[in-house]
Write a protein that holds these residues in place. Structure first.
Motif, mmCIF file in Angstrom:
data_model
loop_
_atom_site.group_PDB
_atom_site.id
_atom_site.type_symbol
_atom_site.label_atom_id
_atom_site.label_comp_id
_atom_site.label_asym_id
_atom_site.label_seq_id
_atom_site.Cartn_x
_atom_site.Cartn_y
_atom_site.Cartn_z
ATOM 1 N N LEU A 195 50.386 23.097 52.452
ATOM 2 C CA LEU A 195 49.153 23.615 52.810
ATOM 3 C C LEU A 195 48.824 24.964 52.544
ATOM 4 N N CYS A 196 49.934 25.801 52.963
ATOM 5 C CA CYS A 196 49.941 27.327 52.858
ATOM 6 C C CYS A 196 49.757 27.483 51.324
ATOM 7 N N ALA A 197 50.370 26.990 50.432
ATOM 8 C CA ALA A 197 49.995 27.110 48.956
ATOM 9 C C ALA A 197 48.595 26.693 48.524
ATOM 10 N N LEU A 198 48.434 25.580 49.205
ATOM 11 C CA LEU A 198 46.751 25.246 48.895
ATOM 12 C C LEU A 198 45.782 26.088 49.193
ATOM 13 N N LEU A 199 45.918 26.607 50.381
ATOM 14 C CA LEU A 199 44.918 27.616 51.077
ATOM 15 C C LEU A 199 45.103 29.045 50.162
ATOM 16 N N VAL A 200 46.190 29.558 49.787
ATOM 17 C CA VAL A 200 46.314 30.677 48.998
ATOM 18 C C VAL A 200 45.803 30.495 47.686
ATOM 19 N N ALA A 201 45.971 29.192 47.130
ATOM 20 C CA ALA A 201 45.469 28.840 45.426
ATOM 21 C C ALA A 201 43.860 28.819 45.729
ATOM 22 N N GLY A 202 43.361 28.433 47.031
ATOM 23 C CA GLY A 202 41.786 28.247 47.204
ATOM 24 C C GLY A 202 41.046 29.456 47.058
ATOM 25 N N THR A 203 41.943 30.397 47.911
ATOM 26 C CA THR A 203 41.273 31.848 48.159
ATOM 27 C C THR A 203 41.096 32.769 46.563
ATOM 28 N N TYR A 204 42.304 32.333 45.733
ATOM 29 C CA TYR A 204 42.110 32.833 44.538
ATOM 30 C C TYR A 204 41.235 32.105 43.460
ATOM 31 N N THR A 205 41.010 30.832 43.676
ATOM 32 C CA THR A 205 40.043 30.170 42.979
ATOM 33 C C THR A 205 38.689 30.506 43.212
ATOM 34 N N TRP A 206 38.269 30.578 44.708
ATOM 35 C CA TRP A 206 37.021 31.010 44.942
ATOM 36 C C TRP A 206 36.669 32.193 44.280
ATOM 37 N N GLY A 207 37.696 33.152 44.319
ATOM 38 C CA GLY A 207 37.460 34.602 43.838
ATOM 39 C C GLY A 207 37.035 34.537 42.362
ATOM 40 N N VAL A 208 37.787 33.769 41.607
ATOM 41 C CA VAL A 208 37.636 33.723 39.756
ATOM 42 C C VAL A 208 36.217 33.248 39.987
ATOM 43 N N LEU A 209 35.910 31.946 40.818
ATOM 44 C CA LEU A 209 34.771 31.426 40.519
ATOM 45 C C LEU A 209 33.477 32.313 40.693
ATOM 46 N N CYS A 210 33.326 33.141 41.800
ATOM 47 C CA CYS A 210 32.429 33.885 42.286
ATOM 48 C C CYS A 210 32.434 35.020 41.436
ATOM 49 N N SER A 211 33.307 35.460 41.064
ATOM 50 C CA SER A 211 33.310 36.644 39.955
ATOM 51 C C SER A 211 33.085 36.471 38.585
ATOM 52 N N SER A 212 33.422 35.301 38.084
ATOM 53 C CA SER A 212 32.843 34.819 36.961
ATOM 54 C C SER A 212 31.392 34.632 36.924
ATOM 55 N N LYS A 213 30.728 34.072 37.928
ATOM 56 C CA LYS A 213 29.503 33.962 37.983
ATOM 57 C C LYS A 213 28.599 35.063 38.036
ATOM 58 N N LEU A 214 28.983 36.182 38.683
ATOM 59 C CA LEU A 214 28.422 37.517 38.814
ATOM 60 C C LEU A 214 28.703 38.393 37.341
ATOM 61 N N THR A 215 29.583 38.254 36.914
ATOM 62 C CA THR A 215 29.908 38.723 35.640
ATOM 63 C C THR A 215 29.075 38.256 34.448
ATOM 64 N N TYR A 216 28.912 37.033 34.626
ATOM 65 C CA TYR A 216 28.247 36.073 33.556
ATOM 66 C C TYR A 216 26.705 36.853 33.544
ATOM 67 N N SER A 217 26.288 36.876 35.074
ATOM 68 C CA SER A 217 24.920 37.265 35.020
ATOM 69 C C SER A 217 24.417 38.826 34.546
ATOM 70 N N LEU A 218 25.541 39.529 34.468
ATOM 71 C CA LEU A 218 25.765 40.930 33.893
ATOM 72 C C LEU A 218 25.694 41.043 32.473
ATOM 73 N N LEU A 219 26.294 39.890 31.889
ATOM 74 C CA LEU A 219 26.726 39.850 30.641
ATOM 75 C C LEU A 219 25.301 39.704 29.894
ATOM 76 N N LYS A 220 24.582 38.828 30.551
ATOM 77 C CA LYS A 220 23.340 38.350 29.994
ATOM 78 C C LYS A 220 21.941 39.223 29.973
ATOM 79 N N MET A 221 22.351 40.594 30.469
ATOM 80 C CA MET A 221 21.485 41.321 30.664
ATOM 81 C C MET A 221 21.311 42.420 29.446
ATOM 82 N N SER A 222 20.425 43.102 29.217
ATOM 83 C CA SER A 222 20.460 44.463 28.149
ATOM 84 C C SER A 222 20.449 45.399 28.924
#
Length: 315
Positions: free
Chosen positions: A142-169
């Protein structure tokens, strides 16, 4: 010149203003930030090392604490070296790819830390409210899953925000900040920023509300349990296990909420820079100090390591 399309933007550069408006402060700021970064690196890597070498610290609480130290080290290392560089060199440029990469990793580590603190609150809830079932409830899996979940959510959120910046001029090249912070990047865009701002609002609000809800719910149950404790000794022990974590939560979330409640106007940019310094450079230094100074096991391990080191040198 307007930067449009992936190919043109990829070769572009931004200029980070940093604290260039205060030339006399460059050297003092460099020395101060260098000292803070040194303490951050030594403190967080030292905390990870201490937790690894002491068998008494092989518990879920310290497992999460070692990952919090790792996130603090990584986040500070994404931001601070570039800040130190632009304080001492005339060339304060950062490439478009470098800027996007810095934002991606900084955002990922901040969101991961936000939820790591929430996971640690849940861990304290189980430890205080269900002490007899603690080792069973907080299993290694469970500890490993909780830690993996925090990193995964961080990557997903950051990817979405970075993608929104990359689409702009971008039609500006000067970023009024010492790092590639979201609002600072938007300020040099000549595209419609509404979509990016909405993505940031949804991601940041959802993440902040969810993490704070987990923390507040955990501590409501903890406080109720502590109040029901008959002995003062048990009350003191329960409070001491939560005090360091509560301090870290208050500083981290308090600074982030303060930062994003400030309107992004020209007059507020200095305040935004100072607030960013605090949560990106100072807080990663404070966390290992907060946990080590209030933790008997950590202090004893450090003393034993120093004692062993001194004995090995004297022989």
């Amino acid at each position: 010149m307007m930067l449009t399309g992936r190919n043109e933007s990829a070769g572009a550069t931004f200029v980070l203003l940093g604290f260039s408006s205060f030339p006399p402060l460059k050297l003092p700021l460099f020395m101060m930030f260098l000292a803070i970064y040194t303490v951050t690196v030594v403190g967080n890597l030292g905390m990870i090392g201490v937790i690894r070498v002491n068998p008494k610290l092989q518990t879920p609480m310290y497992f999460f604490l070692s990952h919090l130290s790792f996130l603090d080290f990584c986040y500070s290392s994404v931001v601070t070296p570039k800040l130190l560089e632009i304080l001492v060199v005339e060339d304060r440029t950062i490439s478009f790819k470098g800027c996007m990469a810095q934002f991606f990793f900084a955002c990922m580590f901040v969101i991961a830390e936000m939820f790591m603190l929430a996971v640690m609150a849940y861990d304290r809830f189980v430890a205080v409210c269900n002490p007899l079932l603690y080792t069973v409830a907080m299993s290694p899996k469970l500890c490993a899953l909780l830690v993996a979940g925090t990193y995964t959510w961080g990557v997903l959120c950051s990817s979405k925000l970075t993608y929104s910046l990359l689409k702009m001029s971008y039609c500006g090249s000067t970023i009024n900040h010492f790092c590639c912070e979201f609002s600072a990047i938007l300020s040099v865009s000549c595209s419609d920023t509404h979509f990016s701002q909405m993505v940031m609002l949804v991601v940041s609000t959802f993440s902040e509300v969810c993490s704070l809800l987990i923390i507040l719910t955990s501590y409501v149950f903890i406080v109720v349990t502590i109040i029901k404790m008959p002995s003062t000794g048990g009350l003191r022990k329960a409070f001491s296990t939560c005090a360091s974590h509560l301090t870290a939560i208050t500083i981290f979330h308090g600074d982030i909420l303060l930062l994003y409640s400030v309107p992004k106007s020209k007059s507020s940019w200095l305040f935004i820079k100072v607030a960013t310094v605090f949560y990106s450079i100072v807080i990663p230094m404070l966390n290992p100090l907060i946990y080590s100074l209030r933790n008997k096991d950590v202090k004893e391990t450090v003393k034993n390591l120093i004692h062993t080191k001194l004995l090995s040198h004297s022989v």
